[in-house]
Design a protein around this motif. Structure first.
Motif, mmCIF file in Angstrom:
data_model
loop_
_atom_site.group_PDB
_atom_site.id
_atom_site.type_symbol
_atom_site.label_atom_id
_atom_site.label_comp_id
_atom_site.label_asym_id
_atom_site.label_seq_id
_atom_site.Cartn_x
_atom_site.Cartn_y
_atom_site.Cartn_z
ATOM 1 N N LYS A 83 81.493 -24.216 31.258
ATOM 2 C CA LYS A 83 81.048 -24.575 30.357
ATOM 3 C C LYS A 83 81.141 -23.427 29.009
ATOM 4 N N SER A 84 81.817 -22.496 29.216
ATOM 5 C CA SER A 84 81.475 -21.630 27.725
ATOM 6 C C SER A 84 83.187 -22.488 26.680
ATOM 7 N N ASP A 85 83.603 -23.404 27.354
ATOM 8 C CA ASP A 85 84.470 -24.063 26.157
ATOM 9 C C ASP A 85 83.705 -24.764 25.123
ATOM 10 N N TYR A 86 82.451 -24.934 25.408
ATOM 11 C CA TYR A 86 81.669 -25.364 24.443
ATOM 12 C C TYR A 86 81.174 -24.798 23.156
ATOM 13 N N PHE A 87 81.446 -23.232 23.623
ATOM 14 C CA PHE A 87 81.655 -22.425 22.634
ATOM 15 C C PHE A 87 82.557 -21.970 22.069
ATOM 16 N N PRO A 88 82.728 -21.314 20.285
ATOM 17 C CA PRO A 88 83.521 -21.171 19.757
ATOM 18 C C PRO A 88 84.887 -19.735 20.552
ATOM 19 N N LYS A 89 85.660 -19.917 19.636
ATOM 20 C CA LYS A 89 86.178 -18.409 20.226
ATOM 21 C C LYS A 89 86.954 -17.808 19.275
#
Length: 474
Positions: free
Chosen positions: A314-320
């Motif tokens: 789910k953290s891959d939905y957010f920017p890095k």
């Protein structure tokens, strides 16, 4: 207008990502157990609901040779060593994941000498050759800021997997100690069966001698002698198969101990009594299984690892966010290489945000959630199986003790029957058939008693295994 549409789309995507993330977090926080555990076990005078022996339960059997063999197995068993290797591999995998917390540092250095071609100018005959040389040295870095837990969740998943391998090692240890103890119990049971056969052979040979004497004096028929020989040779014929089974059990114990059969044969070939199996056993309460059984603990770690994997997906939905940069020196002359005028550097904070990737992010999350659900169901199945195994072992042990008590009385009566029938036969008051029946029955009763004693010990060992005994956390 186009800029407003793009900005609105970005906002919608961000809000949808946050909503999906919140939904998954809510799903993760579910209880693992599908049904609560029973409050206690079925009442029985042989069992106490106190904390069971977790580590060296086999010392309760008071057999030093068994203690020694289990010690060898814990040092040399190949399956246990393989489980230890898995722990080392999982620890290395955890360290790899933890390494992503830190920046990557790369050092590059080189020396370059070049010359341009004279053939590229219009008046190439008069064009001078241009040459240059310089040296470079640069230290660069790339560092990801883990704002939304991508690295953190992957590290947590790897850490739980590492802990699961530790519990798998403990589960192998529990299984190994139970296997060794059961094989040892089978060995001693077979040796006692051999002694019973040899003892009955001696008794049957004495009775055969009596029939021969009576036949020679005309007090008995040849049928009596033939029947006595049949019983004697039938018992004698059973001995080779028992001896072969004894050798096979010694071989099994040697393999479990990581040794060759010849290494243990001299130690184990002499018969010994079956270890003490009459025990009042501490079994605790059903809820203790969640802490005592390594297989349940391993399944629980697998659930936690799968839950962390969902968070990572789910953290891959957010920017890095990254910090990229470099610092170094470049100069034509080496004596000016570290001069401040030769300094080069670059600082480049960057953001990377995957706004659209087909359905890869969504499906990756769904896959992680499906794996989580699978692990939760496996955890519940493991708990159910553990409760079943304890209940089965309790019932088996309790009834085995009752059987041993009854068979002891049966053996006593069989011995009395043989003595009385033989006395009546000697006095000519009964036929030899009564003696034959008494001989066969006594041998059967004694074999049944020895087998029941070995079965009671095996049931006790299984009960220790079922409650999760035989390991300690290192």
């Amino acid at each position: 207008m186009v800029k407003k549409i793009i900005l609105l789309s970005l906002i919608c995507i961000a809000l949808s990502n946050v909503w999906l993330y919140a939904q998954d977090k809510r799903d993760i926080n579910q209880k693992y157990l599908a049904r609560p555990l029973p409050q206690d076990w079925a009442a029985d005078t042989l069992f106490l609901q106190q904390q069971p022996v977790e580590e060296k339960w086999w010392t309760e059997l008071q057999d030093q040779q068994l203690d020694s063999i289990i010690g060898l197995a814990l040092q040399n068993n190949q399956d246990l060593l393989v489980a230890a290797d898995r722990i080392r591999a999982a620890r290395a995998a955890l360290s790899i994941q933890q390494g992503y917390y830190y920046p990557n540092l790369n050092l590059s250095a080189g020396w370059i000498k070049s010359q341009s071609s004279r053939q590229t100018g219009r008046e190439f005959n008069n064009s001078p050759a241009v040459g240059q040389q310089y040296a470079t040295g640069e230290l660069s870095t790339n560092w990801e800021f883990d704002l939304f837990g991508s690295i953190r969740n992957r590290v947590k998943s790897s850490k739980e997997q590492f802990r699961a391998t530790q519990e798998e090692y403990n589960a192998v240890r529990v299984s190994l100690t139970a296997q060794v103890a059961t094989a040892y119990a089978d060995l001693r049971t077979l040796q006692q069966e051999l002694l019973v056969a040899q003892k009955n052979m001696a008794s049957q040979q004495a009775i055969l001698h009596i029939t021969e004497v009576r036949y020679n004096t005309g007090l008995a028929s040849q049928l009596d002698v033939s029947q006595a020989k049949s019983v004697f040779y039938s018992t004698k014929a059973s001995i080779p198969s028992i001896e072969a089974a004894i050798r096979q059990q010694i071989n099994a114990l040697a393999v479990l101990s990581g040794l060759y059969p010849s290494d243990l044969y001299a130690t184990l070939k002499d018969p010994r009594p079956i270890p003490d199996y009459m025990k009042i056993v501490n079994i605790g309460i059903p809820a203790n299984l969640l802490r005592q059984r390594p297989d349940i603990r391993s399944a629980e770690r697998a659930v936690a690892a799968a839950a962390a994997s969902v968070g990572a997906a789910k953290s891959d939905y957010f920017p890095k966010f990254y910090l990229k940069g470099s610092i170094g020196f470049a100069a034509r002359d080496m004596d000016k290489f570290f001069d401040h005028n030769s300094l080069t550097y670059q600082i480049a904070p960057t953001m990377s945000w995957t706004l659209f990737q087909g359905r890869q992010l969504t499906q990756a999350t769904q896959e992680a959630k499906a794996v989580l659900d699978e692990n939760i169901r496996q955890y519940n199945q493991t708990v159910l199986t553990a409760v079943q195994e304890v209940d089965n072992a309790m019932a088996s042990y309790s009834n085995a003790i009752k059987q041993v008590v009854a068979l002891r009385e049966l053996v006593i009566q069989g011995e009395i029957t043989l003595k009385l029938s033989l006395d009546l036969y000697k006095r000519g008051l009964a036929t030899f058939q009564n003696v034959l029946d008494a001989q066969r029955s006594l041998l059967s009763y004694q074999n049944s008693l020895v087998s029941a004693q070995g079965g009671a010990l095996s049931s006790l060992i299984e009960l220790y295994r079922a409650v999760g005994g035989g390991w300690q956390m290192d």
